[in-house]
Design a protein around this motif. Structure first.
Motif, PDB file in Angstrom:
ATOM      1  N   ASP A   7      -6.556  -7.283   8.808  1.00 54.53           N
ATOM      2  CA  ASP A   7      -6.824  -8.641   9.262  1.00 54.53           C
ATOM      3  C   ASP A   7      -5.931  -9.661   8.595  1.00 54.53           C
ATOM      4  N   TYR A   8      -5.928  -9.581   7.310  1.00 58.90           N
ATOM      5  CA  TYR A   8      -5.173 -10.588   6.587  1.00 58.90           C
ATOM      6  C   TYR A   8      -3.945 -10.031   5.898  1.00 58.90           C
ATOM      7  N   TYR A   9      -4.072  -8.861   5.321  1.00 58.07           N
ATOM      8  CA  TYR A   9      -3.029  -8.374   4.427  1.00 58.07           C
ATOM      9  C   TYR A   9      -1.889  -7.607   5.104  1.00 58.07           C
ATOM     10  N   SER A  10      -2.042  -7.313   6.369  1.00 56.69           N
ATOM     11  CA  SER A  10      -0.986  -6.551   7.039  1.00 56.69           C
ATOM     12  C   SER A  10       0.326  -7.320   7.076  1.00 56.69           C
ATOM     13  N   VAL A  11       0.227  -8.639   6.997  1.00 56.80           N
ATOM     14  CA  VAL A  11       1.462  -9.415   7.007  1.00 56.80           C
ATOM     15  C   VAL A  11       2.055  -9.582   5.616  1.00 56.80           C
ATOM     16  N   VAL A  12       1.237  -9.368   4.593  1.00 59.42           N
ATOM     17  CA  VAL A  12       1.766  -9.589   3.254  1.00 59.42           C
ATOM     18  C   VAL A  12       2.164  -8.280   2.550  1.00 59.42           C
ATOM     19  N   PHE A  13       1.538  -7.180   2.917  1.00 52.51           N
ATOM     20  CA  PHE A  13       1.884  -5.906   2.277  1.00 52.51           C
ATOM     21  C   PHE A  13       2.585  -4.957   3.239  1.00 52.51           C
ATOM     22  N   GLU A  14       3.469  -4.123   2.727  1.00 50.70           N
ATOM     23  CA  GLU A  14       4.115  -3.137   3.576  1.00 50.70           C
ATOM     24  C   GLU A  14       3.128  -2.006   3.882  1.00 50.70           C
ATOM     25  N   PRO A  15       3.364  -1.306   4.973  1.00 53.01           N
ATOM     26  CA  PRO A  15       2.415  -0.279   5.451  1.00 53.01           C
ATOM     27  C   PRO A  15       2.058   0.769   4.405  1.00 53.01           C
ATOM     28  N   GLU A  16       3.044   1.212   3.628  1.00 58.27           N
ATOM     29  CA  GLU A  16       2.752   2.256   2.633  1.00 58.27           C
ATOM     30  C   GLU A  16       1.787   1.748   1.573  1.00 58.27           C
ATOM     31  N   LEU A  17       1.972   0.483   1.220  1.00 55.54           N
ATOM     32  CA  LEU A  17       1.084  -0.114   0.220  1.00 55.54           C
ATOM     33  C   LEU A  17      -0.321  -0.262   0.773  1.00 55.54           C
ATOM     34  N   LEU A  18      -0.404  -0.659   2.015  1.00 58.45           N
ATOM     35  CA  LEU A  18      -1.716  -0.781   2.652  1.00 58.45           C
ATOM     36  C   LEU A  18      -2.441   0.561   2.612  1.00 58.45           C
ATOM     37  N   GLU A  19      -1.682   1.622   2.874  1.00 60.83           N
ATOM     38  CA  GLU A  19      -2.262   2.963   2.838  1.00 60.83           C
ATOM     39  C   GLU A  19      -2.810   3.284   1.451  1.00 60.83           C
TER      40      GLU A  19
END
Length: 210
Positions: A7-19
DNA sequence: ACATTAAGTGATT
DNA sequence: AATCACTTAATGT
């Protein structure tokens, strides 16, 4: 948890970090008015606020408290980084202002991610900046603004953070946050109401004009 | 009906 | 702007 994070963090973190966040973080839903960290407590995790609102308060040894700032979606407590690195005791108190959803990141990941992910580094630096600015605003308010202005700013800030113009609070609670007496708050609120900026009820203040 | 808590007010510093 | 002392109003048991 994944959707909420995105919702919010997909724009601030890269996909690998989100994982990774999803893998090592623990998701928690916290009710309104819960104590997250108290004076002298140690941080064992870094909070990422998904939604809700958190109040950060400073308190002196006499028990007098003063509101430092509010945290909202996308924020983290920058002080928690410092506390995290140095493993020092917290000098603030954090309580939820409304029901909040938070992901807690274990402390060990702090260093690791700083090197590994550029977006994490930016996030940390950015958070420091934003918090620093908030803090300065608070200092300005404290040093240069009169009580009536501070009170009005407080109400506006709170309404903005909670996304709610109707604030469920008492004069006494406001007085604690601003470190003044209830009588003063009552009088100034009355004045603001006469000016048409707010409307008063029992256990509730409505902000009419921002 | 009574106790408790929140809010309003005048007077004083 | 703070404090005291008191009143009034709302709410809970």
């Amino acid at each position: 948890m994944r959707e909420k994070l995105n919702d919010y963090y997909s724009v601030v973190f890269e996909p690998e970090l989100l994982e990774e966040i999803i893998k090592v973080g623990t998701f928690k839903k916290i009710k309104e008015n819960e104590l997250l960290i108290d004076l002298g407590g140690t941080m064992n995790a870094i909070p990422l606020l998904l939604n809700g609102a958190i109040k950060i308060v400073r308190e002196d040894k006499n028990g007098d408290e003063i509101l430092l700032y509010f945290l909202e979606r996308g924020d983290t407590c920058a002080i928690s980084f410092a506390s995290g690195f140095a493993k020092v005791k917290s000098r603030i108190r954090a309580t939820t202002e409304k029901e909040s959803e938070i992901i807690f990141i274990p402390l060990e990941k702090l260093d690791e991610w700083l090197i590994k992910y550029k977006s994490w580094r930016n996030f940390v630096i950015d958070s420091y900046n934003v918090r620093m600015n908030e803090m300065m605003e608070t200092i300005d308010a404290l040093a240069f603004m009169k009580m009536d202005q501070r009170l009005y700013k407080y109400l506006c800030d709170k309404a903005l953070i909670l996304r709610e113009t109707s604030l469920n609070t008492t004069h006494q609670e406001i007085a604690y946050d601003l470190n003044t007496s209830r009588v003063v708050v009552s009088r100034l609120l009355k004045k603001l109401e006469v000016e048409g900026k707010i409307k008063l009820f029992r256990n509730r203040v409505d902000v009419l004009v921002f």
